[in-house]
Design an enzyme around this catalytic site. Structure first.
Site, mmCIF file in Angstrom:
data_model
loop_
_atom_site.group_PDB
_atom_site.id
_atom_site.type_symbol
_atom_site.label_atom_id
_atom_site.label_comp_id
_atom_site.label_asym_id
_atom_site.label_seq_id
_atom_site.Cartn_x
_atom_site.Cartn_y
_atom_site.Cartn_z
ATOM 1 N N GLY A 49 -8.359 -11.151 11.708
ATOM 2 C CA GLY A 49 -8.888 -12.082 10.726
ATOM 3 C C GLY A 49 -8.016 -13.322 10.673
ATOM 4 N N GLN A 54 -4.307 -20.807 7.403
ATOM 5 C CA GLN A 54 -3.388 -20.323 8.442
ATOM 6 C C GLN A 54 -3.375 -21.249 9.664
ATOM 7 O OE1 GLN A 54 -4.992 -16.078 8.291
ATOM 8 N NE2 GLN A 54 -2.826 -15.755 8.681
ATOM 9 N N CYS A 101 -0.045 -9.676 8.996
ATOM 10 C CA CYS A 101 -0.592 -11.025 8.829
ATOM 11 C C CYS A 101 0.013 -11.926 9.895
ATOM 12 C CB CYS A 101 -0.232 -11.533 7.431
ATOM 13 S SG CYS A 101 -0.880 -13.164 7.077
ATOM 14 N N LEU A 102 -0.830 -12.740 10.539
ATOM 15 C CA LEU A 102 -0.316 -13.633 11.580
ATOM 16 C C LEU A 102 0.670 -14.655 11.005
ATOM 17 C CD1 LEU A 102 -3.536 -14.307 13.676
ATOM 18 C CD2 LEU A 102 -1.722 -12.659 14.127
ATOM 19 N N HIS A 143 -8.139 -9.449 2.259
ATOM 20 C CA HIS A 143 -6.901 -10.094 2.734
ATOM 21 C C HIS A 143 -7.174 -11.571 3.060
ATOM 22 C CE1 HIS A 143 -3.135 -10.032 5.407
ATOM 23 N NE2 HIS A 143 -3.724 -11.185 5.709
ATOM 24 N N GLU A 144 -8.276 -11.831 3.778
ATOM 25 C CA GLU A 144 -8.550 -13.212 4.195
ATOM 26 C C GLU A 144 -8.948 -14.093 3.014
ATOM 27 O OE1 GLU A 144 -7.466 -14.028 6.968
ATOM 28 O OE2 GLU A 144 -7.273 -12.015 7.777
ATOM 29 N N HIS A 147 -6.055 -15.441 1.170
ATOM 30 C CA HIS A 147 -5.416 -16.634 1.757
ATOM 31 C C HIS A 147 -5.987 -17.927 1.168
ATOM 32 C CE1 HIS A 147 -2.642 -15.244 4.805
ATOM 33 N NE2 HIS A 147 -3.533 -14.445 5.366
HETATM 34 ZN ZN ZN Z 1 -3.040 -12.928 6.605
#
Ligand code: ZN
Length: 178
Positions: A49, A54, A101-102, A143-144, A147
């Site tokens: 995701g 991000q 998480c990236l 989660h997304e 963000h």
């Molecule tokens: Zn993340």
């Protein structure tokens, strides 16, 4: 098509409230390009995701899943994109699961999330749709969307005792999850 740089924890863009998109903005070729670039970026970084903050864009857009998902495999999430997503819980219960998480490389931790959610969002043409999700898909969606509100998974952890580096996660915790 381009692979974008991913913002990391500490960059202010990850703590901002992202802006909703208007139908006119959604139609812009630059925005359509951003969608495709985010999918390429997510695939290249091996993420499941990615939210626009991000990639340094403070707008309410998320992509998730795998472009080459196998429809026969329930663990293979189909590629999904949501513009201006809003979700509601369909379950009283929360479930703990490991997340990474990236933007927080090499860490995993246990995060409580609603087991089932319904998401309302716009597609890339600006058309509204509704998506019911449970399990891993519900987790990734929550989660997304977090963000877009400047929230990181660390903020959602009940305590930090499960926080692990990736190598230790795979060594000690990955198998115990199943
Ligand atoms: Zn993340």
């Amino acid at each position: 098509m381009a692979i974008l740089k991913v913002s990391r924890m500490g960059h202010p863009v990850l703590r901002q409230q992202a802006q909703p998109l208007t139908p006119a903005q959604i139609r812009q070729p630059a925005f359509q390009q951003l969608i495709d670039d985010m999918v390429d970026t997510m695939v290249d970084y091996e993420g499941v995701g990615l939210a626009a903050p991000q990639v340094y864009q403070s707008v309410r857009l998320i992509v998730l899943g795998y472009p080459d998902a196998d429809p026969e495999n329930p663990d293979d999430l189909p590629l999904t994109l949501c513009i201006n997503p809003e979700w509601e819980s369909l379950s009283e219960e929360k479930e703990l699961g490991y997340e990474g998480c990236l933007s927080i490389p090499d860490l995993r931790g246990l995060v409580p999330r609603s087991k089932a959610v319904v998401v309302r969002a716009l597609d890339r043409k600006g058309k509204p749709f509704t998506l019911k999700a449970d399990g891993f898909l519900a987790r990734v969606l929550q989660h997304e969307v977090d963000h877009l509100d400047g929230i990181l998974f660390l903020d959602r952890m009940q305590d930090l005792s499960s926080l692990s580096f990736l190598e230790e996660y795979y060594r000690y915790w990955h198998k115990k999850e199943d």
